[in-house]
Design a protein around this motif. Sequence first.
Motif, PDB file in Angstrom:
ATOM      1  N   ALA A  99      83.201  30.070 -17.247  1.00 32.78           N
ATOM      2  CA  ALA A  99      81.845  29.722 -16.764  1.00 32.78           C
ATOM      3  C   ALA A  99      82.137  29.510 -15.152  1.00 32.78           C
ATOM      4  O   ALA A  99      80.969  28.972 -14.533  1.00 32.78           O
ATOM      5  CB  ALA A  99      81.173  28.379 -17.308  1.00 32.78           C
ATOM      6  N   ALA A 100      83.337  29.633 -14.673  1.00 37.51           N
ATOM      7  CA  ALA A 100      83.431  29.566 -13.069  1.00 37.51           C
ATOM      8  C   ALA A 100      82.606  30.536 -12.383  1.00 37.51           C
ATOM      9  O   ALA A 100      82.203  31.675 -12.830  1.00 37.51           O
ATOM     10  CB  ALA A 100      84.757  30.035 -12.863  1.00 37.51           C
ATOM     11  N   PRO A 101      81.903  30.168 -11.165  1.00 41.72           N
ATOM     12  CA  PRO A 101      81.307  31.367 -10.357  1.00 41.72           C
ATOM     13  C   PRO A 101      82.210  32.415 -10.028  1.00 41.72           C
ATOM     14  O   PRO A 101      83.201  32.076  -9.416  1.00 41.72           O
ATOM     15  CB  PRO A 101      80.686  30.510  -9.423  1.00 41.72           C
ATOM     16  N   VAL A 102      81.619  33.745 -10.188  1.00 45.89           N
ATOM     17  CA  VAL A 102      82.743  35.026  -9.892  1.00 45.89           C
ATOM     18  C   VAL A 102      82.716  35.304  -8.628  1.00 45.89           C
ATOM     19  O   VAL A 102      83.837  36.011  -7.816  1.00 45.89           O
ATOM     20  CB  VAL A 102      82.707  36.087 -10.774  1.00 45.89           C
ATOM     21  N   ALA A 103      81.837  34.812  -7.833  1.00 43.59           N
ATOM     22  CA  ALA A 103      81.443  35.103  -6.488  1.00 43.59           C
ATOM     23  C   ALA A 103      80.665  34.163  -5.664  1.00 43.59           C
ATOM     24  O   ALA A 103      80.199  33.088  -6.147  1.00 43.59           O
ATOM     25  CB  ALA A 103      80.277  36.201  -6.307  1.00 43.59           C
TER      26      ALA A 103
ATOM     27  N   HIS B 173      80.555  41.554   1.234  1.00 43.35           N
ATOM     28  CA  HIS B 173      80.644  43.108   0.836  1.00 43.35           C
ATOM     29  C   HIS B 173      81.851  43.028  -0.139  1.00 43.35           C
ATOM     30  O   HIS B 173      82.967  42.383   0.051  1.00 43.35           O
ATOM     31  CB  HIS B 173      80.915  43.867   2.011  1.00 43.35           C
ATOM     32  N   ALA B 174      81.590  43.620  -1.251  1.00 43.98           N
ATOM     33  CA  ALA B 174      82.848  43.731  -2.219  1.00 43.98           C
ATOM     34  C   ALA B 174      83.099  44.963  -3.049  1.00 43.98           C
ATOM     35  O   ALA B 174      81.779  45.579  -3.389  1.00 43.98           O
ATOM     36  CB  ALA B 174      82.780  42.508  -3.219  1.00 43.98           C
ATOM     37  N   ARG B 175      84.168  45.287  -3.471  1.00 43.83           N
ATOM     38  CA  ARG B 175      84.410  46.491  -4.523  1.00 43.83           C
ATOM     39  C   ARG B 175      84.105  45.731  -6.088  1.00 43.83           C
ATOM     40  O   ARG B 175      83.732  46.436  -6.923  1.00 43.83           O
ATOM     41  CB  ARG B 175      85.553  47.126  -4.387  1.00 43.83           C
ATOM     42  N   SER B 176      84.656  44.721  -6.097  1.00 42.58           N
ATOM     43  CA  SER B 176      84.716  43.967  -7.365  1.00 42.58           C
ATOM     44  C   SER B 176      84.700  42.444  -7.073  1.00 42.58           C
ATOM     45  O   SER B 176      85.183  42.003  -5.992  1.00 42.58           O
ATOM     46  CB  SER B 176      85.989  44.616  -8.196  1.00 42.58           C
ATOM     47  N   PHE B 177      84.666  41.844  -8.060  1.00 41.57           N
ATOM     48  CA  PHE B 177      84.592  40.229  -8.001  1.00 41.57           C
ATOM     49  C   PHE B 177      85.732  39.568  -8.795  1.00 41.57           C
ATOM     50  O   PHE B 177      85.892  39.931 -10.085  1.00 41.57           O
ATOM     51  CB  PHE B 177      83.284  39.638  -8.288  1.00 41.57           C
ATOM     52  N   THR B 178      86.728  38.728  -8.334  1.00 42.17           N
ATOM     53  CA  THR B 178      87.486  38.184  -9.139  1.00 42.17           C
ATOM     54  C   THR B 178      87.601  36.742  -9.136  1.00 42.17           C
ATOM     55  O   THR B 178      87.123  36.070  -8.134  1.00 42.17           O
ATOM     56  CB  THR B 178      88.937  38.350  -8.143  1.00 42.17           C
ATOM     57  N   CYS B 179      87.366  36.313 -10.486  1.00 40.54           N
ATOM     58  CA  CYS B 179      86.988  34.983 -10.728  1.00 40.54           C
ATOM     59  C   CYS B 179      88.060  34.127  -9.893  1.00 40.54           C
ATOM     60  O   CYS B 179      89.264  34.308 -10.324  1.00 40.54           O
ATOM     61  CB  CYS B 179      86.817  34.622 -12.108  1.00 40.54           C
ATOM     62  N   PRO B 180      87.837  32.969  -9.210  1.00 39.79           N
ATOM     63  CA  PRO B 180      88.947  32.345  -8.568  1.00 39.79           C
ATOM     64  C   PRO B 180      89.725  31.246  -9.439  1.00 39.79           C
ATOM     65  O   PRO B 180      90.786  30.657  -9.179  1.00 39.79           O
ATOM     66  CB  PRO B 180      87.977  31.209  -7.785  1.00 39.79           C
TER      67      PRO B 180
END
Length: 377
Positions: free
Chosen positions: A92-96, A101-108
Amino acid sequence: MGRRLLGHIEARTTDLADAMFRNKVINYSCRERAALEREKLFRDQPILMGLSTRLPKPGDYLTEDVAGMPVLMTRTADGTVMAFANICRHRAAPVASGCGHARSFTCPYHGWTYDLTGKLLGTTDKVGFAGIDLAAHGLVRLPAAERHGMLFVRPKPAQPGESLTLDVDTGLGAFASDLAALKLETFPLFSVDRVAPRINWKFAIDTFLEGYHIAHLHRKTIAPYFVGNCGLFDGAGPHGRMCVPRTTIEQQRALAEGERSFLPHVITLYQLFPNSLLIWQVDHIEIWRAFPGRDDPAHSDIEMTIYRPAVTTRPDSYWEKNRQVAIRTVLEEDFPLGERMQIGFESGATQEVIYGRNEPSLVHFHSSIRNALGVPA
Ligand code: FES
Ligand SMILES: [Fe+2]
């Protein structure tokens, strides 16, 4: 509309509601009421997220907590806009965060990655999550739409069988063609201001919905530019349109019908139910969005954005001056008075506020809220 305004100015009249409307002051401070509003107004209705130019290119994204729902909006490779709950399917962490601008989102948190369409691309520990069905663990989709240069999201996941594309036009009714004519997609974002005043979110909208107070509260700021206590109101479903004449409109009276041009001489405010105001400010667009505070009906989160035309010879300092006028008028005159009114609402000394017949936008706004909540008062 121009003819209606000239008629009102000549006769010293204004559009009127059918009757005065009394509202209970506790509707501005009661917790049960706030919970009902959150559910029926901020989860069930399309919410304006701003103009399309907030996501100009494929790969652009924005995030925002919309009355308690973390939202991620993206423009995907094929140019369509999608919205998701900004909540990682691991824990449930926010991924963005923010926008960009992004190609993909990496969960922190543990590094799971998602693409612009919400698809889970991979987990970072193959053993720990062996056998997990990636296709079943994408980001949760939220119904969204891009219409007439505006972005909308409904901050509640679609029910099974429900469309993921919001039908905004049916709701906008007669205003859809107005909004299309404004060519909102040609106005890039100029500025974003956020404040959290100690007022109920409805008051932040109320203060825009009548021109009656301009001559009094805004005597020293904007009053000289407007014809006082004069305006038009039209409703379309729960939405409203208010049009207020600037004093310069008088120049049009002497002109022949075909030569008149009213747009430069009015401020037109679209009240997009439930919580947004899109204001045609003659040469730019100003949008206000009001959200209830997280735990307290007396707090709200307010966003003001200014969008300037894409093609303009005006320097940035000109738009900055417009921003300062909005700040001086609303943040330094309306909202501080609103904070005093909020104390009055909570004092228990009075039970009601009154919206006059000369304040038809307010009557419509609060009637629409009653209808949407399904409450008698
Ligand atoms: S919460 Fe996102 S990877 Fe763990
Ligand atoms: Fe005001």
